[in-house]
Enzyme design. Structure first.
Site, short mmCIF file in Angstrom:
data_model
loop_
_atom_site.label_atom_id
_atom_site.label_comp_id
_atom_site.label_asym_id
_atom_site.label_seq_id
_atom_site.Cartn_x
_atom_site.Cartn_y
_atom_site.Cartn_z
N LEU A 172 6.27 -0.20 -61.94
CA LEU A 172 5.27 0.61 -61.27
C LEU A 172 3.91 0.38 -61.88
O LEU A 172 3.77 0.18 -63.09
CB LEU A 172 5.62 2.10 -61.39
CG LEU A 172 6.85 2.62 -60.65
CD1 LEU A 172 6.98 4.12 -60.88
CD2 LEU A 172 6.77 2.33 -59.17
N LYS A 173 2.88 0.38 -61.04
CA LYS A 173 1.49 0.32 -61.52
C LYS A 173 0.94 1.74 -61.45
O LYS A 173 0.67 2.27 -60.38
CB LYS A 173 0.66 -0.62 -60.64
CG LYS A 173 -0.82 -0.66 -61.00
CD LYS A 173 -1.04 -1.33 -62.33
CE LYS A 173 -2.55 -1.40 -62.66
NZ LYS A 173 -3.07 -0.09 -63.11
#
Length: 1093
Positions: A172-173
């Site tokens: 995830l960013k």
């Protein structure tokens, strides 16, 4: 209903179908560290309880069993004890004199006062006994710019995983900012700075994570953790997500950090941990980890990309994580659920290639390192970040001091990095830039220092867009003496082009270290003791050299350089509409108006490849937003740091109107008010670099000007993004006098800039309004985006197309014009006499003027320059300039031009746009101008010989303009991934084969012949496309659609087994090997074929 059994085996291809165009007074102590022990028992309980995150991980049943021995065993052994195994490299020490005085209490030595005032540095001379030692103090991953397109990267990733050469890792960013921590002495760092509100907030949040994880045992564990980082010279990098440092895509519900990198700095090249090693490290110390997925088969990796394509325009944290959990081979949930701490708006995903053994290593680490407990989850942890910031709103310094006081002694034993030595009456944290010069001139004390010198020297020689900022190292103040100086160096790369250019140098320079993001170096300048054995120094340093280079090779996991660095960032539209379209468009909306704002967001969506349907939905929403915020704020621009205070309520109300709007917005309605606790930041500091500054925002071409062909009934502007001496005036004269003009009946006229009094482009606009269907040759250099915006505005207002004509040139890595081209332009200008603009051989500063124009293009490569012009205006004409078979530029010519560029940069930094005849360097300019003329004159034969004949250049440009004027021009196509949003997966069937099959059935079966009689023409007219639907996103879910990704663009066998029909419709029954089940094929693109007349 009649049945006609028929079995036909055909081969068809699988495709994914995307949506069509229709489609307060605080009485409690702010710190738990009031006494020597950490007491929580007499603090009031929080009403809000933190529940431990679900820490399950799943391995798909078909995963290969892990082998008995693997790299993960080393990982597990490494973290079996409290401390990691120390590096076997030796830090080479060169004899250093001890400091003359020491600090006692608040007393400051004479040495320190002189050091802070820069007296020691000024008197420090570099000679044969001068050495320097540099050590990386904090750093993040190197930044590698992929030269491939996103689609090429995807294809290569799938290929590598399919062949078993690698595994795809996806994480995830989070929407935050980079924060690095290297221990209580090593320091805290942001992306390009330290000692500010960003690092104070980071230290506080990290400390709070420790309190939550370790509870009443936190003081002991904090001390052990900091000692561990210092002893092993390590740095941990985190994504810092808070609501007090300005708005990103969504204000987080809680303030937190997620560890994204762990680095052993050692005494050589930094070693970055693999993801499995990071998880082992973090679980040992109970630090938050990210959500990670591994894809190790062709089926899973193709399913991942298909899942993203299905969700890219409407994905939220819940839907994305659920889909990836279903298609991944291994899923490792985050320590903190994104939905619970950040919210539903997900910035994006980061996908990168890792070693093929990563899945096996991950299994072993997860088995041996279960998720840790959170002993402090239900305890009162003291005042929160938001409460402290709210209680200290007077200034930034008060907020920083309050935060650091709340942290405690283990994480912040000193505030020197933030405020320096306050016992000194006056001093600056900044050190003189001569630190870098003396660092490069000194002899390296060890191998690592020599490599760092090599990096910085190359960056300065190649004039990369980077700053080398030097600061006094206050933590080493007790060791300072006149011959022993300590500094901190921050390497700040200003633009991505710097990383790209450095990456190219790495390919040509063996052993060159990578250019890191978040790059901080400790520098020690000192004099060596007499009689030092330099041979022994070199011998000992070989150990560091060998260990550094070997560790660098091990980090590649057997992958080639280009493959080892394969990485792609995938962002979601629900995030981009908030940050890029709303936040970053504020300055355009308020400064230039709704029309320019519309042009801006249309161009952004075009660059992203947004589907037509979503573009229409977004246009409607953004137009409403523009009217709403302008009406509410008037001419006072909304601050980008708190834009969500206005945007979130608007988006919430907009989403409530319809389910379609809700999908477009993603999530709204959980606004966290930040105005009362927002951290105070001096100036416009943007640590992450994702805010577009007002002067940098570039409105784009409005949609009407982005065409593939210029219409004949429109006006046309021909303009020149060039440099004086590019022959634009001579070209305009030839075009104006050419028989037949540009091949049609539109009049051609020109407006020479050197003869126009006042502002030029408004004059052009006036001419356009008077003669809207004429062809205007704008005889003036148009070197910057401000001019391009004016031309775009003219196009929009007067129904005109514009065509840029540029001199053809290879360019450099940071400028669209090469030194060869610049030399020819200078040569031409210095041959001119009586020039209307007074830029000719009689001009005393002609060389300076051309350098000024040349630097207006600085920062764009030739490819970027041409691509932007094509994106804005839809066409581009190149005017031939230099012969392709020419010999290299003579060294004297190259040297004099490079000297001029260096002098121009010195002049610009000190005096801005002051004339060269004035200022500090006036004498140097006079000398250089004379040398330039002499050098170019001495090489006149060469400069004449390398030019393409002017007549040939004119003919080429005229032919290209004639094609454009006639509407026959097609611009170069740039490959861009058209994302859109996948709706369903289907097998496309060749319509011709379907028609052929119907004819065969009619010939062999009387019943079919009777049914089809008189309908052949109607069937041929209506049956334009045919497909077999395999899975639909709404009915079957994203994962069901994504699983067919492995068959994308492949031919698959389909067996048509039956034809079912009645008086009004007919359908084939199909059987395919992919699912081993029967499906119905309806005879039209809408899945039903009405065959009745």
């Amino acid at each position: 209903m009649s049945l006609v059994p028929r079995r036909t085996l055909s081969t068809f291809s699988l495709t994914f179908h995307r949506r069509s165009a229709e489609t307060s007074s605080l009485l409690r102590s702010s710190s738990p560290y009031v006494t020597s022990a950490f007491h929580l028992s007499d603090m009031p309980k929080k009403q809000k309880k933190r529940a431990q995150a679900d820490q399950k991980w799943q391995v798909k049943p078909k995963m290969d069993a892990p082998s008995g021995s693997s790299g993960a065993e080393a990982v597990n052994n490494q973290f079996g004890g409290l401390s990691l195994e120390e590096s076997n490299t030796n830090n080479v020490q060169v004899g250093k004199p001890k400091s003359y005085d020491t600090v006692s209490g608040s007393k400051v030595s004479v040495n320190q006062r002189k050091f802070y005032k820069g007296e020691f540095l000024e008197d420090f001379s570099v000679d044969k006994s001068t050495y320097c030692q540099a050590q990386i103090r904090a750093t993040f991953y190197p930044k590698f710019e992929n030269e491939k397109t996103d689609q090429e990267i995807r294809t290569r990733m799938i290929e590598m995983v399919s062949k078993g050469l690698a595994t795809l890792e996806v994480s995830l960013k989070h929407s935050g900012s980079l924060f690095m921590y290297a221990g209580h002495s090593g320091g805290a760092y942001a992306k390009n700075s330290f000692g500010n509100i960003y690092t104070a907030v980071g230290v506080f949040v990290l400390s709070r994570m420790f309190r939550e994880a370790w509870g009443t045992n936190v003081v002991k564990k904090e001390a052990e953790f900091n000692d561990f980082l210092e002893k092993n010279r390590m740095c941990i990098s985190m994504e810092l997500v808070t609501a007090v440092l300005g708005d990103h895509g969504q204000r987080p519900l809680d303030d937190y950090v997620v560890v994204t990198a762990v680095t052993e700095l050692g005494n050589g090249k930094p070693k970055f941990y693999s993801t499995s090693e990071i998880i082992a490290f973090c679980r040992k110390w109970r630090l938050p980890t990210n959500h990670v997925w591994l894809f190790s088969t062709r089926k899973s990796v193709t399913s991942f990309f298909a899942a993203f394509d299905a969700l890219c325009e409407e994905g939220t944290a819940t839907s994305v994580c659920r889909a990836l959990d279903e298609v991944a081979d291994i899923s490792i949930p985050a320590s903190k659920d994104h939905v619970k701490v950040q919210g539903e708006i997900l910035e994006g995903l980061v996908a990168r290639i890792v070693s093929s053994g990563s899945a096996r290593d991950m299994e072993n680490v997860l088995r041996d390192h279960p998720p840790p407990p959170f002993d402090g989850a239900n305890l009162d942890l003291g005042l929160s970040l938001r409460e402290i910031c709210a209680a200290h709103r007077s200034n930034e310094e008060q907020q920083i001091k309050a935060l650091l006081k709340s942290v405690g002694p283990s994480f912040c034993p000193s505030d020197l990095d933030w405020f320096g030595d306050e016992s000194v009456d006056s001093h600056s944290k900044n050190a003189d830039k001569s630190v870098v010069t003396k660092f490069l001139q000194s002899q390296p004390a060890d191998y690592s220092t020599s490599k760092l010198q090599e990096m910085i020297r190359l960056m300065k020689e190649k004039r990369l867009p980077a700053a080398f900022k030097c600061y006094h190292n206050f933590n080493k103040a007790n060791e300072v003496s006149p011959d022993n100086l300590f500094y901190k160096l921050v390497v700040h790369v200003h633009s991505d082009s710097g990383f790209r250019r450095y990456q190219k140098e790495m390919r040509h320079t063996s052993g060159l270290w990578p250019l890191y993001r978040g790059f901080f170096v400790d520098i020690n300048l000192f004099k060596s003791n007499k009689g030092r054995d330099l041979m022994a120094l070199k011998s000992n340093d070989n150990v560091v050299k060998d260990a550094s280079e070997n560790s660098g090779q091990q980090g590649k996991d057997g992958l080639a350089d280009d493959d080892a660095n394969l990485m792609i960032k995938l962002k979601f539209l629900t995030y981009k509409l908030r940050t890029f379209l709303i936040r970053n468009g504020l300055s355009i909306l308020f400064k230039e108006g709704p029309a320019s704002y519309k042009a801006y967001y249309l161009r952004q969506m075009k660059i992203w490849g947004t589907s037509d349907g979503k573009q229409k939905e977004l246009c409607k929403m953004l137009d409403e937003w523009a009217a709403h915020i302008k009406r509410k704020c008037g001419n006072k621009q909304l601050s980008s740091s708190i834009y969500l205070s206005e945007a979130e309520p608007f988006l919430e109300q907009y989403a409530k109107r319809s389910p379609k709007n809700q999908v477009l917005i993603g999530s709204a309605g959980n606004l966290v008010r930040a105005e009362d606790f927002l951290a105070l930041v001096d100036g416009d500091l943007d640590e992450e670099g994702d805010l577009v500054k007002k002067e940098e925002v570039t409105p784009a071409t409005p949609e009407p000007a982005l065409k593939e062909a210029v219409q004949k009934d429109e006006g046309l502007i021909v303009f020149f993004p060039g440099i004086p001496g590019c022959a634009k005036s001579a070209l305009c004269k030839e075009l104006l006098n050419a028989q037949g003009g540009l091949g049609d009946d539109r009049p051609v006229h020109t407006l020479m800039g050197d003869l126009v009094k006042g502002k030029y482009w408004p004059k052009v606009a006036d001419e356009r309004r008077k003669k809207p269907q004429s062809i205007m040759l704008a005889d003036k250099n148009a070197p910057n985006e401000d001019v391009w915006r004016q031309i775009e505005d003219m196009c929009r207002r007067t129904r005109t197309s514009a065509v840029p004509v540029v001199p053809d040139s290879e360019g450099t890595e940071s400028n669209p014009y090469s030194l060869d081209a610049l030399a020819v332009f200078m040569f031409r200008v210095l041959q001119r006499v009586n020039h209307p603009g007074n830029l000719d051989k009689a001009s005393s500063n002609a060389g300076y003027v051309l350098l000024m124009f040349y630097h207006l293009y600085e920062g764009k490569s030739r490819k970027e320059f041409e691509s932007e012009l094509i994106d804005r205006f839809g066409s581009l004409v190149k005017m031939p300039l230099l012969r392709s078979e020419r010999s290299p530029l003579p060294d004297p010519v190259k040297s004099i031009i490079e000297e001029g560029i260096d002098l121009f940069q010195l002049h610009s930094r000190r005096h801005g746009r002051l004339e060269s005849t004035k200022g500090t360097y006036a004498a140097e300019w006079t000398k250089w101008e004379k040398q330039l003329r002499n050098t170019l004159a001495a090489n006149s034969e060469y400069l004449n010989s390398i030019q393409v004949p002017f007549e040939s250049a004119v003919q080429h440009v005229r032919e290209e303009l004639k094609r454009i004027a006639k509407g026959e021009y097609k611009p170069p196509s740039a490959e861009k991934t058209k994302h859109g949003s996948i709706v369903f997966a289907a097998i496309n069937l060749p319509v011709s084969q379907v028609h052929s099959l119907l004819e065969k059935l009619a010939a062999s079966n009387p019943t079919m012949r009777s049914f089809l009689e008189g309908k052949k023409h109607r069937i041929e007219e209506k049956l334009e496309r045919a497909h077999v639907t395999l899975a639909h996103k709404r009915s079957h879910g994203v994962a069901a659609v994504a699983r067919y990704g492995q068959h994308l663009n492949r031919e698959v066998p389909v067996e048509l087994t039956e034809l079912i029909f009645n008086d009004k419709m007919a359908a084939f029954t199909a059987h395919k090997a992919l699912l081993q089940r029967r499906l119905t094929l309806c005879l039209s693109f809408m899945q039903t074929a009405r065959l009745a007349a």
